[in-house]
Design an enzyme around this catalytic site. Sequence first.
Site, PDB file in Angstrom:
ATOM      1  N   CYS A   1      -3.118  -2.647 -11.929  1.00  0.00           N
ATOM      2  CA  CYS A   1      -4.213  -3.039 -11.040  1.00  0.00           C
ATOM      3  C   CYS A   1      -4.535  -1.931 -10.039  1.00  0.00           C
ATOM      4  CB  CYS A   1      -3.856  -4.332 -10.308  1.00  0.00           C
ATOM      5  SG  CYS A   1      -4.963  -4.756  -8.959  1.00  0.00           S
TER       6      CYS A   1
ATOM      7  N   CYS B   1      -5.082  -3.061  -6.399  1.00  0.00           N
ATOM      8  CA  CYS B   1      -3.791  -3.375  -5.763  1.00  0.00           C
ATOM      9  C   CYS B   1      -3.201  -2.113  -5.151  1.00  0.00           C
ATOM     10  CB  CYS B   1      -2.809  -3.952  -6.789  1.00  0.00           C
ATOM     11  SG  CYS B   1      -3.347  -5.447  -7.627  1.00  0.00           S
TER      12      CYS B   1
END
Length: 399
Positions: free
Chosen positions: A57, A60
């Site tokens: 991700c 993230c």
Amino acid sequence: MSVFKHVPVMLLLFSSITISAQENNSIQFTNGSFNEALQAAAKSGKLVFVDCYTSWCAPCKWMEKNVFVNDTIHQYFNKQFINFKVDMEKGEGVSLRERYKVTSFPTYLFVDAKGNQVHRTGSRMSVQDFITEARRANEPGNTLADMEKKFNSGDRSLKLLTDYAIVLQRVNGGQFDKVRNELISKVKEEELNTALGWTIIKNFARDEEDKLGSYLIRHRQQFNAFADEASIQTKLNQLASSTMYGLIRQKRNAEFFDKLTMMLRDTSYAAQRNAVMLQIEYYLTNKNAEGFLAVARTAQAGAFRNNPADLSFVARRAGYQANGDTAILKQAYEMARLAAQLEPEEYSNQGTLAESCYALGLKEEGLKAARKARLLADLETSKIQKIAQALVDKLEKLN
């Protein structure tokens, strides 16, 4: 660059929970299980903040590097919450993903000591938005769970609909659309001439032709009482861009160029950059290679000449929409090559250059860029690493 100091591993309320040994200027996450974090929350009277992430991700990683390290953020989180992070594809993260119905990353949960979700948000966001959501989690009556109860019990006040929609837009697209549409149908024009009205317009106006956007344009001056000029202009620019992209899709060419002429009167870099991007999209969408080349070459020599991110973006977009047009592909290559020269240690620049070379059959140069991208991908996520390796593989097979 800041000097990062390591903090010692500390006991948190009881021996089975420890703070991660990490920089003391970032959010400190506990080691141990989720249940142990809940037990710590029960003893401290705090909520548990759960960072739901995956190894691939990119948002993230961005949040971790750019927001978690902000002084306001880490000081608030470390004082107010038991902080717990978990990979949703490993260990107990798999069961937590199912339990809390996590479908996008990052997702941020705020749960009580019994594991009940109190508040929820997600996606990449600014420091200000992130701290707003964290404080909302600690405000009784203002959390997602509280607003959901009020909404389901029939509360349709403008304040509730506004706050609920703001939170929902990051966590539940379907419910967000429902609440947003109800809010817009309910709010009266005279109610927009308020501080709450500005909040509604700022968050939910989509283009110059919808109810909210058109009201802002017609009554711009009255909003000086509720917002600074820069914020109002930023929203107006967003509305103009959205409207113009719509005109491109709808092939309303005369209206597009009328608005473009007005936009070009603004000599600020932001407005000029926006105008370039809109023209590039217009010419690529309409398969007008001559128009695209004129705008792209001017931008490359002028506004974008020292901006590798914009050069690389245009190169990717042009490569995607070239439909085999050699002239467009060559211009994409030139912009990608310049971006890689300006910022050679950026993964996306090398990857874009490699793709441009592949499209033109430039195997040797493409492989050099692709292999560089693959090395840089080791600093990124596993998903990006796979993409980078696939790019190397297809270039190696090129005749």
